[in-house]
Design an enzyme around this catalytic site. Structure first.
Site, short mmCIF file in Angstrom:
data_model
loop_
_atom_site.label_atom_id
_atom_site.label_comp_id
_atom_site.label_asym_id
_atom_site.label_seq_id
_atom_site.Cartn_x
_atom_site.Cartn_y
_atom_site.Cartn_z
N HIS A 17 0.84 -1.21 0.00
CA HIS A 17 0.00 0.00 0.00
C HIS A 17 0.87 1.26 0.00
CE1 HIS A 17 -3.03 -2.75 2.22
NE2 HIS A 17 -3.63 -2.44 1.09
N LYS A 41 -18.89 -5.73 7.86
CA LYS A 41 -17.68 -6.50 7.56
C LYS A 41 -16.93 -6.79 8.86
CE LYS A 41 -14.26 -6.11 3.92
NZ LYS A 41 -13.70 -5.27 2.86
N ARG A 90 -2.43 -6.01 -8.56
CA ARG A 90 -1.39 -7.02 -8.40
C ARG A 90 -1.45 -8.09 -9.46
NH1 ARG A 90 -3.07 -7.73 -2.27
NH2 ARG A 90 -4.96 -7.15 -3.38
N SER A 128 -2.81 -7.92 2.78
CA SER A 128 -3.22 -7.87 4.18
C SER A 128 -3.61 -9.28 4.65
CB SER A 128 -4.41 -6.91 4.35
OG SER A 128 -4.05 -5.62 3.93
P1 ADP Z 1 -9.99 -3.38 -0.30
O1 ADP Z 1 -10.72 -4.12 0.78
O2 ADP Z 1 -10.71 -2.14 -0.76
O3 ADP Z 1 -9.49 -4.22 -1.46
P2 ADP Z 1 -7.23 -3.31 0.61
O4 ADP Z 1 -6.74 -2.62 1.83
O5 ADP Z 1 -7.11 -4.78 0.56
O6 ADP Z 1 -8.72 -2.80 0.45
O7 ADP Z 1 -6.51 -2.73 -0.68
C1 ADP Z 1 -6.56 -1.37 -1.03
C2 ADP Z 1 -5.89 -1.17 -2.39
O8 ADP Z 1 -4.51 -1.48 -2.31
C3 ADP Z 1 -6.44 -2.05 -3.52
O9 ADP Z 1 -6.45 -1.30 -4.72
C4 ADP Z 1 -5.44 -3.16 -3.60
O10 ADP Z 1 -5.42 -3.75 -4.89
C5 ADP Z 1 -4.16 -2.39 -3.32
N1 ADP Z 1 -3.10 -3.27 -2.83
C6 ADP Z 1 -3.14 -4.14 -1.81
N2 ADP Z 1 -1.96 -4.77 -1.66
C7 ADP Z 1 -1.13 -4.27 -2.62
C8 ADP Z 1 0.22 -4.53 -3.02
N3 ADP Z 1 0.96 -5.43 -2.40
N4 ADP Z 1 0.74 -3.82 -4.06
C9 ADP Z 1 -0.03 -2.92 -4.71
N5 ADP Z 1 -1.32 -2.64 -4.40
C10 ADP Z 1 -1.86 -3.30 -3.38
#
Ligand code: ADP
Length: 153
Positions: A17, A41, A90, A128
């Site tokens: 992130h 959620k 990703r 995550s």
């Molecule tokens: P959500 O529940 O909205 O998917 P996340 O916190 O899982 O929220 O992810 C938020 C954003 O960050 C999403 O666009 C996700 O694809 C991106 N993201 C998560 N992990 C990575 C990573 N390792 N590299 C690039 N982008 C990421």
């Protein structure tokens, strides 16, 4: 002002992130890292913990703000005067999901534009979910986390 909202659950925030935000900094005047709060959620880290992680991570960045929101993402962007949504991609699973959501947000969000950055190769396996699984299993997930967050866990 070019304002982007980077929405997510951030349960918890990972280096993946942070990398997306850092690479988007030259594109925008301000980036709001916005944690969606969805009462239906179930999260691993509670709301205030996830927010503290975000604050600890982005405190050094002048152009980055941290916030939470409960409404539809598109409506939150309108309230904040943000014309852009920032998301990371990703793999093809992310793509299929994001494609639908981006179209939805453009429709209900008055041409709200989603800007995608491809995950850096170093972080494309970071999620995550992986971090939560490691912590649940009693392992050390520090390598996936911003240093300021690893210290807090
Ligand atoms: P959500 O529940 O909205 O998917 P996340 O916190 O899982 O929220 O992810 C938020 C954003 O960050 C999403 O666009 C996700 O694809 C991106 N993201 C998560 N992990 C990575 C990573 N390792 N590299 C690039 N982008 C990421």
């Amino acid at each position: 002002m070019r304002i982007a909202v980077f929405p997510g659950s951030f349960d918890p925030i990972t280096k993946g992130h942070v990398d997306i935000v850092e690479r988007a900094l030259p594109l925008f005047d301000k980036i709001i890292v916005a944690m969606g709060v969805n009462s239906e959620k179930r999260y691993f880290f509670d709301q205030s913990t996830r927010l503290n992680f975000l604050r600890a991570t982005f405190q050094p960045y002048e152009k980055v703000e941290v916030d939470t929101y409960t409404q539809l993402t598109a409506f939150y962007c309108q309230e904040k005067g943000a014309g852009f949504l920032l998301r990371g991609l990703r793999n093809s699973i992310d793509f299929s999901y994001e494609n639908t959501i981006a179209n939805l947000n453009a429709t209900i969000g008055d041409d709200l534009e989603t800007v995608f950055l491809m995950a850096d190769a170093r972080y494309s396996c970071y999620s995550s979910t992986v971090v939560r699984e490691i912590i649940k299993g009693g392992g050390d997930a520090s390598i996936f986390l911003p240093a300021s967050v690893a210290k807090l866990i």
